[in-house]
Design a protein around this motif. Structure first.
Motif, PDB file in Angstrom:
ATOM      1  N   LEU A 207       0.821  -1.206   0.000  1.00 43.95           N
ATOM      2  CA  LEU A 207       0.000   0.000   0.000  1.00 43.95           C
ATOM      3  C   LEU A 207       0.860   1.263   0.000  1.00 43.95           C
ATOM      4  O   LEU A 207       0.510   2.263  -0.638  1.00 43.95           O
ATOM      5  N   LEU A 208       1.996   1.203   0.701  1.00 42.69           N
ATOM      6  CA  LEU A 208       2.909   2.354   0.681  1.00 42.69           C
ATOM      7  C   LEU A 208       3.394   2.637  -0.740  1.00 42.69           C
ATOM      8  O   LEU A 208       3.411   3.788  -1.184  1.00 42.69           O
ATOM      9  N   VAL A 209       3.776   1.585  -1.439  1.00 44.24           N
ATOM     10  CA  VAL A 209       4.279   1.762  -2.806  1.00 44.24           C
ATOM     11  C   VAL A 209       3.159   2.230  -3.730  1.00 44.24           C
ATOM     12  O   VAL A 209       3.335   3.158  -4.532  1.00 44.24           O
ATOM     13  N   GLN A 210       2.007   1.593  -3.625  1.00 49.43           N
ATOM     14  CA  GLN A 210       0.882   1.975  -4.475  1.00 49.43           C
ATOM     15  C   GLN A 210       0.470   3.424  -4.241  1.00 49.43           C
ATOM     16  O   GLN A 210       0.359   4.213  -5.191  1.00 49.43           O
ATOM     17  N   ASN A 211       0.234   3.764  -2.982  1.00 51.11           N
ATOM     18  CA  ASN A 211      -0.196   5.126  -2.673  1.00 51.11           C
ATOM     19  C   ASN A 211       0.901   6.146  -2.979  1.00 51.11           C
ATOM     20  O   ASN A 211       0.620   7.261  -3.451  1.00 51.11           O
ATOM     21  N   GLY A 212       2.151   5.752  -2.720  1.00 51.22           N
ATOM     22  CA  GLY A 212       3.255   6.656  -2.988  1.00 51.22           C
ATOM     23  C   GLY A 212       3.355   7.025  -4.455  1.00 51.22           C
ATOM     24  O   GLY A 212       3.448   8.208  -4.813  1.00 51.22           O
ATOM     25  N   TYR A 213       3.302   6.015  -5.333  1.00 52.60           N
ATOM     26  CA  TYR A 213       3.410   6.316  -6.765  1.00 52.60           C
ATOM     27  C   TYR A 213       2.145   6.973  -7.311  1.00 52.60           C
ATOM     28  O   TYR A 213       2.217   7.735  -8.284  1.00 52.60           O
TER      29      TYR A 213
ATOM     30  N   GLU B 265       0.600   9.232  -5.685  1.00 50.09           N
ATOM     31  CA  GLU B 265       0.777  10.631  -5.280  1.00 50.09           C
ATOM     32  C   GLU B 265       1.853  11.346  -6.119  1.00 50.09           C
ATOM     33  O   GLU B 265       1.710  12.539  -6.423  1.00 50.09           O
ATOM     34  N   ILE B 266       2.914  10.630  -6.459  1.00 50.34           N
ATOM     35  CA  ILE B 266       4.061  11.298  -7.087  1.00 50.34           C
ATOM     36  C   ILE B 266       4.245  10.911  -8.551  1.00 50.34           C
ATOM     37  O   ILE B 266       5.309  11.152  -9.119  1.00 50.34           O
ATOM     38  N   ALA B 267       3.245  10.327  -9.177  1.00 50.06           N
ATOM     39  CA  ALA B 267       3.407   9.808 -10.543  1.00 50.06           C
ATOM     40  C   ALA B 267       3.978  10.855 -11.491  1.00 50.06           C
ATOM     41  O   ALA B 267       4.976  10.622 -12.183  1.00 50.06           O
ATOM     42  N   GLN B 268       3.364  12.030 -11.531  1.00 45.09           N
ATOM     43  CA  GLN B 268       3.857  13.066 -12.441  1.00 45.09           C
ATOM     44  C   GLN B 268       5.204  13.605 -11.985  1.00 45.09           C
ATOM     45  O   GLN B 268       6.100  13.859 -12.804  1.00 45.09           O
ATOM     46  N   THR B 269       5.366  13.780 -10.670  1.00 46.71           N
ATOM     47  CA  THR B 269       6.648  14.249 -10.139  1.00 46.71           C
ATOM     48  C   THR B 269       7.767  13.288 -10.490  1.00 46.71           C
ATOM     49  O   THR B 269       8.859  13.702 -10.915  1.00 46.71           O
TER      50      THR B 269
ATOM     51  N   CYS C 134       5.982  -0.675 -15.078  1.00 42.83           N
ATOM     52  CA  CYS C 134       6.145   0.084 -16.334  1.00 42.83           C
ATOM     53  C   CYS C 134       6.208   1.586 -16.095  1.00 42.83           C
ATOM     54  O   CYS C 134       6.653   2.330 -16.969  1.00 42.83           O
ATOM     55  N   GLY C 135       5.754   2.057 -14.923  1.00 38.07           N
ATOM     56  CA  GLY C 135       5.786   3.491 -14.673  1.00 38.07           C
ATOM     57  C   GLY C 135       4.982   4.256 -15.704  1.00 38.07           C
ATOM     58  O   GLY C 135       3.904   3.837 -16.125  1.00 38.07           O
ATOM     59  N   ALA C 136       5.540   5.358 -16.169  1.00 38.45           N
ATOM     60  CA  ALA C 136       4.847   6.221 -17.127  1.00 38.45           C
ATOM     61  C   ALA C 136       4.975   5.734 -18.565  1.00 38.45           C
ATOM     62  O   ALA C 136       4.507   6.397 -19.488  1.00 38.45           O
ATOM     63  N   GLY C 137       5.632   4.592 -18.762  1.00 40.95           N
ATOM     64  CA  GLY C 137       5.662   3.988 -20.091  1.00 40.95           C
ATOM     65  C   GLY C 137       6.803   4.403 -20.989  1.00 40.95           C
ATOM     66  O   GLY C 137       6.973   3.839 -22.068  1.00 40.95           O
ATOM     67  N   VAL C 138       7.568   5.395 -20.566  1.00 44.81           N
ATOM     68  CA  VAL C 138       8.703   5.837 -21.377  1.00 44.81           C
ATOM     69  C   VAL C 138       9.953   5.854 -20.498  1.00 44.81           C
ATOM     70  O   VAL C 138       9.888   6.199 -19.313  1.00 44.81           O
ATOM     71  N   PRO C 139      11.051   5.423 -21.089  1.00 44.97           N
ATOM     72  CA  PRO C 139      11.198   5.080 -22.503  1.00 44.97           C
ATOM     73  C   PRO C 139      10.959   3.602 -22.828  1.00 44.97           C
ATOM     74  O   PRO C 139      10.828   3.234 -23.992  1.00 44.97           O
ATOM     75  N   CYS C 140      10.860   2.727 -21.826  1.00 43.59           N
ATOM     76  CA  CYS C 140      10.975   1.287 -22.103  1.00 43.59           C
ATOM     77  C   CYS C 140       9.715   0.665 -22.694  1.00 43.59           C
ATOM     78  O   CYS C 140       9.792  -0.069 -23.683  1.00 43.59           O
ATOM     79  N   THR C 141       8.562   0.924 -22.092  1.00 45.89           N
ATOM     80  CA  THR C 141       7.341   0.300 -22.606  1.00 45.89           C
ATOM     81  C   THR C 141       7.130   0.666 -24.063  1.00 45.89           C
ATOM     82  O   THR C 141       6.774  -0.189 -24.887  1.00 45.89           O
ATOM     83  N   ARG C 142       7.336   1.930 -24.380  1.00 46.82           N
ATOM     84  CA  ARG C 142       7.128   2.382 -25.756  1.00 46.82           C
ATOM     85  C   ARG C 142       8.090   1.696 -26.720  1.00 46.82           C
ATOM     86  O   ARG C 142       7.678   1.244 -27.803  1.00 46.82           O
TER      87      ARG C 142
ATOM     88  N   SER D  59      -2.218   5.660 -11.213  1.00 49.35           N
ATOM     89  CA  SER D  59      -1.750   6.919 -11.796  1.00 49.35           C
ATOM     90  C   SER D  59      -0.615   6.683 -12.785  1.00 49.35           C
ATOM     91  O   SER D  59      -0.548   7.340 -13.838  1.00 49.35           O
ATOM     92  N   GLN D  60       0.268   5.752 -12.467  1.00 43.44           N
ATOM     93  CA  GLN D  60       1.339   5.406 -13.405  1.00 43.44           C
ATOM     94  C   GLN D  60       0.769   4.760 -14.663  1.00 43.44           C
ATOM     95  O   GLN D  60       1.192   5.055 -15.785  1.00 43.44           O
ATOM     96  N   ILE D  61      -0.180   3.858 -14.481  1.00 48.25           N
ATOM     97  CA  ILE D  61      -0.816   3.216 -15.635  1.00 48.25           C
ATOM     98  C   ILE D  61      -1.486   4.260 -16.529  1.00 48.25           C
ATOM     99  O   ILE D  61      -1.385   4.215 -17.767  1.00 48.25           O
ATOM    100  N   ASP D  62      -2.146   5.232 -15.924  1.00 42.04           N
ATOM    101  CA  ASP D  62      -2.808   6.279 -16.714  1.00 42.04           C
ATOM    102  C   ASP D  62      -1.796   7.074 -17.529  1.00 42.04           C
ATOM    103  O   ASP D  62      -2.044   7.389 -18.708  1.00 42.04           O
ATOM    104  N   LEU D  63      -0.658   7.414 -16.918  1.00 48.34           N
ATOM    105  CA  LEU D  63       0.394   8.111 -17.660  1.00 48.34           C
ATOM    106  C   LEU D  63       0.923   7.245 -18.794  1.00 48.34           C
ATOM    107  O   LEU D  63       1.151   7.723 -19.914  1.00 48.34           O
ATOM    108  N   ALA D  64       1.125   5.962 -18.506  1.00 48.91           N
ATOM    109  CA  ALA D  64       1.661   5.060 -19.527  1.00 48.91           C
ATOM    110  C   ALA D  64       0.708   4.937 -20.708  1.00 48.91           C
ATOM    111  O   ALA D  64       1.135   4.920 -21.869  1.00 48.91           O
ATOM    112  N   LYS D  65      -0.573   4.855 -20.430  1.00 41.85           N
ATOM    113  CA  LYS D  65      -1.547   4.771 -21.524  1.00 41.85           C
ATOM    114  C   LYS D  65      -1.497   6.017 -22.400  1.00 41.85           C
ATOM    115  O   LYS D  65      -1.674   5.931 -23.629  1.00 41.85           O
ATOM    116  N   ALA D  66      -1.252   7.162 -21.778  1.00 38.61           N
ATOM    117  CA  ALA D  66      -1.169   8.408 -22.553  1.00 38.61           C
ATOM    118  C   ALA D  66       0.122   8.480 -23.359  1.00 38.61           C
ATOM    119  O   ALA D  66       0.140   9.048 -24.456  1.00 38.61           O
ATOM    120  N   ASN D  67       1.194   7.900 -22.823  1.00 43.70           N
ATOM    121  CA  ASN D  67       2.503   7.996 -23.469  1.00 43.70           C
ATOM    122  C   ASN D  67       2.775   6.882 -24.473  1.00 43.70           C
ATOM    123  O   ASN D  67       3.696   7.002 -25.286  1.00 43.70           O
TER     124      ASN D  67
END
Length: 211
Positions: free
Chosen positions: A6-12, A14-18, A54-62, A79-87
């Motif tokens: 939960l710490l990791v999930q909630n932490g990322y 909160e800070i996904a864009q950061t 996968c984080g925000a999807g860049v550079p590796c997922t892409r 939040s990370q998945i949402d960023l990755a889908k956009a990227n």
């Protein structure tokens, strides 16, 4: 201590864009290592690959999506998945939100598993279990590409980029022994240092084969 997951999930969350902004301008060995992995696959365009964290999807997922037939991109943070889908607009990516330790795949269905800065967020006993699962998921000629910690850290939390975060790790030799004991052959391993705002942080980078 609070639930590490939960710490990791909630932490990322909160800070996904950061985190994305913080990592975007930093040099990374990830692409060089992904290129090494792809060069070893018999047919990258036919490969099915799993990325853990996968984080925000860049550079590796892409990059994986552009070179491989199918990519399973997993992250515990929505939040990370949402960023990755956009990227990553490629249609051959299946995004999976959830705990990597709870993923299920059939045996021998994946040609590669990639995990950058993600396994270290699991408690140490779950790291061992995950490596064993990865070995089963990989085809007989499959590869694991990951980075791991190098300190003997049984698990702990600290503030990071404005949120509490959890990490654990073995020392480098124990991590390599864990991979070998599972059945992996180490193709390349080295300790590289990331410059985290003037603080050099070491990670063990490993490319290993199932065969």
């Amino acid at each position: 201590m609070d639930d590490p997951k939960l710490l990791v999930q909630n932490g990322y969350d909160e800070i996904a864009q950061t985190y994305f902004d913080w990592t975007s301008g930093k040099p990374t060995a990830r692409l060089d290592y992904v290129d090494k992995l792809l060069s070893r696959l018999q047919s990258p365009s036919e490969a099915e690959v799993l990325e853990l964290g996968c984080g925000a999807g860049v550079p590796c997922t892409r990059l994986l999506a552009q070179r491989c037939r199918r990519v399973f991109a997993n992250d515990i943070s929505q939040s990370q998945i949402d960023l990755a889908k956009a990227n990553v607009p490629e249609e051959n990516v299946d995004f999976i939100r959830g705990d990597m330790a709870s993923l299920k795949f059939e045996c021998s269905v994946l040609q590669a598993v990639v995990a950058f800065y993600s396994i270290i967020h699991l408690p140490r006993d779950e790291q061992r279990n995950l490596v064993q699962h990865v070995w089963k998921w990989l085809s007989p000629t499959g590869y694991l590409l990951c980075n791991l910690g190098v300190a003997d850290n049984p698990g702990g939390t600290e503030m990071w980029l404005g949120s509490r975060m959890y990490w654990s790790s073995f020392d480098a030799e124990t991590s390599l022994e864990m991979l070998r004991d599972t059945g992996f052959s180490i193709i390349q391993s080295e300790v590289l240092h990331d410059d985290e705002d003037g603080r050099l942080v070491p990670f063990l980078w490993v490319l290993a084969s199932k065969n």
